[in-house]
Design an enzyme around this catalytic site. Structure first.
Site, mmCIF file in Angstrom:
data_model
loop_
_atom_site.group_PDB
_atom_site.id
_atom_site.type_symbol
_atom_site.label_atom_id
_atom_site.label_comp_id
_atom_site.label_asym_id
_atom_site.label_seq_id
_atom_site.Cartn_x
_atom_site.Cartn_y
_atom_site.Cartn_z
ATOM 1 N N ASP A 1 -5.175 -4.721 15.181
ATOM 2 C CA ASP A 1 -6.508 -4.431 15.720
ATOM 3 C C ASP A 1 -7.296 -5.685 16.091
ATOM 4 O O ASP A 1 -6.929 -6.798 15.731
ATOM 5 C CB ASP A 1 -7.302 -3.574 14.720
ATOM 6 N N GLU B 1 -9.910 5.261 11.475
ATOM 7 C CA GLU B 1 -10.824 5.767 10.460
ATOM 8 C C GLU B 1 -10.554 7.253 10.190
ATOM 9 O O GLU B 1 -9.906 7.924 10.996
ATOM 10 C CB GLU B 1 -12.270 5.604 10.952
ATOM 11 N N ASN C 1 -11.646 3.560 2.567
ATOM 12 C CA ASN C 1 -11.772 4.975 2.947
ATOM 13 C C ASN C 1 -10.429 5.539 3.415
ATOM 14 O O ASN C 1 -10.376 6.617 3.997
ATOM 15 C CB ASN C 1 -12.832 5.151 4.039
ATOM 16 N N HIS D 1 -8.409 4.038 5.660
ATOM 17 C CA HIS D 1 -8.003 3.701 7.036
ATOM 18 C C HIS D 1 -6.799 2.760 7.027
ATOM 19 O O HIS D 1 -6.589 2.011 6.075
ATOM 20 C CB HIS D 1 -9.169 3.149 7.869
HETATM 21 C C1 F6R Z 1 -6.880 -5.304 9.312
HETATM 22 C C2 F6R Z 1 -6.795 -3.868 9.160
HETATM 23 C C3 F6R Z 1 -7.505 -3.129 8.088
HETATM 24 C C4 F6R Z 1 -7.409 -3.790 6.722
HETATM 25 C C5 F6R Z 1 -8.197 -2.989 5.683
HETATM 26 C C6 F6R Z 1 -8.189 -3.658 4.329
HETATM 27 O O1 F6R Z 1 -6.099 -5.750 10.420
HETATM 28 O O2 F6R Z 1 -6.159 -3.283 9.970
HETATM 29 O O3 F6R Z 1 -6.973 -1.829 8.020
HETATM 30 O O4 F6R Z 1 -6.068 -3.876 6.334
HETATM 31 O O5 F6R Z 1 -9.519 -2.857 6.113
HETATM 32 O O6 F6R Z 1 -8.897 -4.854 4.417
HETATM 33 P P1 F6R Z 1 -8.886 -5.908 3.232
HETATM 34 O O7 F6R Z 1 -7.505 -6.428 3.122
HETATM 35 O O8 F6R Z 1 -9.851 -6.990 3.668
HETATM 36 O O9 F6R Z 1 -9.335 -5.187 2.004
#
Ligand code: F6R
Length: 242
Positions: A67, A143, A136, A138
């Site tokens: 992303d 989401e 959440n 994702h």
């Molecule tokens: C990042 C991504 C997100 C993160 C998720 C967890 O490229 O795709 O899905 O993996 O938000 O983020 P952290 O590791 O910061 O807790």
């Protein structure tokens, strides 16, 4: 599902870094699907270390990231392109022209998404996709929703995601409200999926994702249907549940 139970975040990073490095050693022209955020940082440290030891050659590797924030360019220190350059790409012998993220500067969402899907398709799909887990549920920036996305899409970020990611910005107001994310269909077509989860704050959502109902309201729950899912978690995240 294969589960690796790590002692802590560093240990989890060592395991994930080893798995991704082994993928490159066994298939030098691998297509790696990569993630950003706090979770994979220790994995990238491990990959850099193995590269510096002379054990891994990135010259033929290609990467696609999950992303990118809509509206941020790669020069912006808060963009995911910048993160990847800093944590991995600038530190190994990868050809940067073989590293791909959605184009955050493309204001036309349809163009950004179809272009990114064409890139992934052109690479012949993903050998192994690294994922973190949002609080959440994702994956990527997919989401909670009414349906599972098939291909790259432009999403409105959930308030909880904006607040969680505000730590990388000077405040929640600064966090872009939209992002481009690889679709869940594309993630599910990867040969292997490597889910890395650390920290006690992810324990509940991880259990619900992998032991509860499969629903787009909890996007990571679809991973239970993946043919080759590898879960690497530390003790805090896994608890006694896996
Ligand atoms: C990042 C991504 C997100 C993160 C998720 C967890 O490229 O795709 O899905 O993996 O938000 O983020 P952290 O590791 O910061 O807790």
């Amino acid at each position: 599902m294969i589960v690796y139970k790590a002692e802590n975040k560093e240990d989890a990073g060592r395991i994930v870094g080893n798995i991704l490095s082994a993928q490159i050693v066994t298939k030098p022209e691998s297509v790696l699907g990569l993630a950003t955020g706090s979770t994979p940082e220790t994995a990238y440290e491990r990959m850099v270390k193995l590269y510096e030891q002379g054990d891994v050659d990135y010259s033929k590797v290609k990467t696609v990231n999950l992303d990118e924030y809509k509206g941020l360019s790669g020069d912006d220190s808060r963009s995911y392109r910048f993160f990847m350059n800093e944590k991995l790409f600038n530190r190994v012998n990868i050809d940067k022209s073989n590293t791909y993220l959605p184009d955050g500067t493309e204001s036309d969402s349809e163009t950004a998404c179809t272009d990114y899907d064409a890139i992934i398709e052109g690479l012949g799909g993903i050998d192994i996709q690294l994922l973190g887990l949002g609080c959440n549920g994702h994956i990527g920036f997919n989401e909670p929703a009414e349906y599972f996305s098939l291909s790259t899409q432009c999403v409105d970020l959930a308030e909880s995601t904006i607040s969680a990611n505000s730590r990388f910005f000077s405040g929640a107001d600064e966090v872009p409200r939209q992002a481009y994310t690889m679709g869940i269909g594309t993630i599910m077509r990867a040969e292997r999926v490597l889910l890395m989860v650390t920290g006690e704050n992810k324990r509940d959502i991880l259990v619900r994702a992998l032991n509860g109902e499969v629903t787009p309201r909890l996007p990571a729950s679809i991973l239970r249907f993946h043919k080759n899912l590898i879960l690497v978690g530390d003790k805090d995240a896994l608890g006694e549940n896996f």
